[in-house]
Write an enzyme that holds these catalytic residues in place. Structure first.
Site, mmCIF file in Angstrom:
data_model
loop_
_atom_site.group_PDB
_atom_site.id
_atom_site.type_symbol
_atom_site.label_atom_id
_atom_site.label_comp_id
_atom_site.label_asym_id
_atom_site.label_seq_id
_atom_site.Cartn_x
_atom_site.Cartn_y
_atom_site.Cartn_z
ATOM 1 N N GLU A 1 -20.609 22.782 45.910
ATOM 2 C CA GLU A 1 -21.282 21.557 46.351
ATOM 3 C C GLU A 1 -22.757 21.815 46.640
ATOM 4 O OE1 GLU A 1 -18.128 18.650 48.290
ATOM 5 O OE2 GLU A 1 -18.057 20.619 49.269
ATOM 6 N N GLU B 1 -10.395 22.678 46.991
ATOM 7 C CA GLU B 1 -9.918 22.116 48.255
ATOM 8 C C GLU B 1 -8.506 21.555 48.191
ATOM 9 O OE1 GLU B 1 -14.329 22.303 49.074
ATOM 10 O OE2 GLU B 1 -12.984 22.175 47.361
#
Length: 252
Positions: A107, A127
């Site tokens: 990210e 995730e």
């Protein structure tokens, strides 16, 4: 934990926490934001390069910091996760990866404007493997950076994509020889710096406005992670990770 140096009109920001795979704790987040602020305030600096020491670009959030109750410091008030994912700025930043970027590390890469990587680099957003949600930009920036179905596969499987494929799909701008990502990034920065800096900044600003709805997208990501974190499966996902076993999901 963050080094700052300049080469001409290029600022090189280095995450220097290799013993923890450059995972983001409070010091890293605050250091990256401070480096960006320094870059933005210096009229002699036109572009930045974000890179790393050690074999991993960034492993995402520091789980030890989270476990010790220091989770809030992984996000700065104006910079978001890592001090960069929600940071307002005018100058371009090139991510230079000599090693993998995963979870929050990916990210951070997505928050940059361009990307240089070596062949041994991988990118992943794992995730979902732990009943978590990528809440620092991947859910909306990855589909903007890759073909939708490729991005969706990464988000839903949590599996990585290698730099060669990412380059073929347009996610990586330049490939570099092993260990040479910073050199190639500086070359790319020099090419950009041949152009008028104000025009570069305004072009970047308008281009981002065409697809980047950060405020609402971050709000939606925040709601998603809050809902998922409140579920029974979150405890199971973390327990399975610690115990090195396959989780038994219940979907509640």
């Amino acid at each position: 934990m963050i080094e700052y140096e300049t080469r001409g009109n290029v600022a090189i920001i280095t995450i220097d926490r290799p013993e923890a795979r450059n995972a983001v704790n409070g010091e890293v987040a605050e250091g990256i934001e401070a480096a960006i602020d320094r870059m933005e305030a210096d009229d002699e600096i036109w572009i930045g390069v974000l890179t790393h020491e050690g074999p991993v670009f960034c492993a995402g959030a520091d789980l030890k910091a989270i476990n010790s109750g220091d989770a809030a410091r992984l996000n700065t008030p104006t910079g978001g996760f890592g001090g960069i994912t929600a940071k307002a700025r005018t100058k371009p930043i090139i991510a230079a990866c000599n090693g993998p970027a995963y979870a929050g590390g990916c990210e951070i890469v997505l928050a940059c404007d361009l990307l240089v990587a070596t062949p041994d680099v991988t990118f992943s957003v794992p995730e979902v493997k732990r009943n978590l949600v990528a809440a620092a930009g991947a859910l909306f920036r990855l589909p903007a950076a890759l073909p939708k179905n490729v991005a969706m596969e990464m988000l839903l499987t949590g599996d990585p994509i290698d730099a060669e494929r990412a380059h073929a799909l347009g996610f990586v701008n330049r490939m570099a020889e092993s260990g040479k990502a910073v050199d190639v990034a500086v070359e790319l920065a020099a090419q950009i710096s041949e152009n008028a800096p104000l025009a570069v900044r305004k072009s970047r600003e308008v281009a981002l406005q065409s697809f980047d709805t950060d405020e609402e997208a971050f709000a939606a990501s925040g709601r998603a992670i809050a809902e998922v974190m409140a579920s029974e499966d979150t405890k199971e996902g973390l327990s399975a990770f610690i115990e090195k076993r396959k989780p038994e999901w219940k979907g509640r």
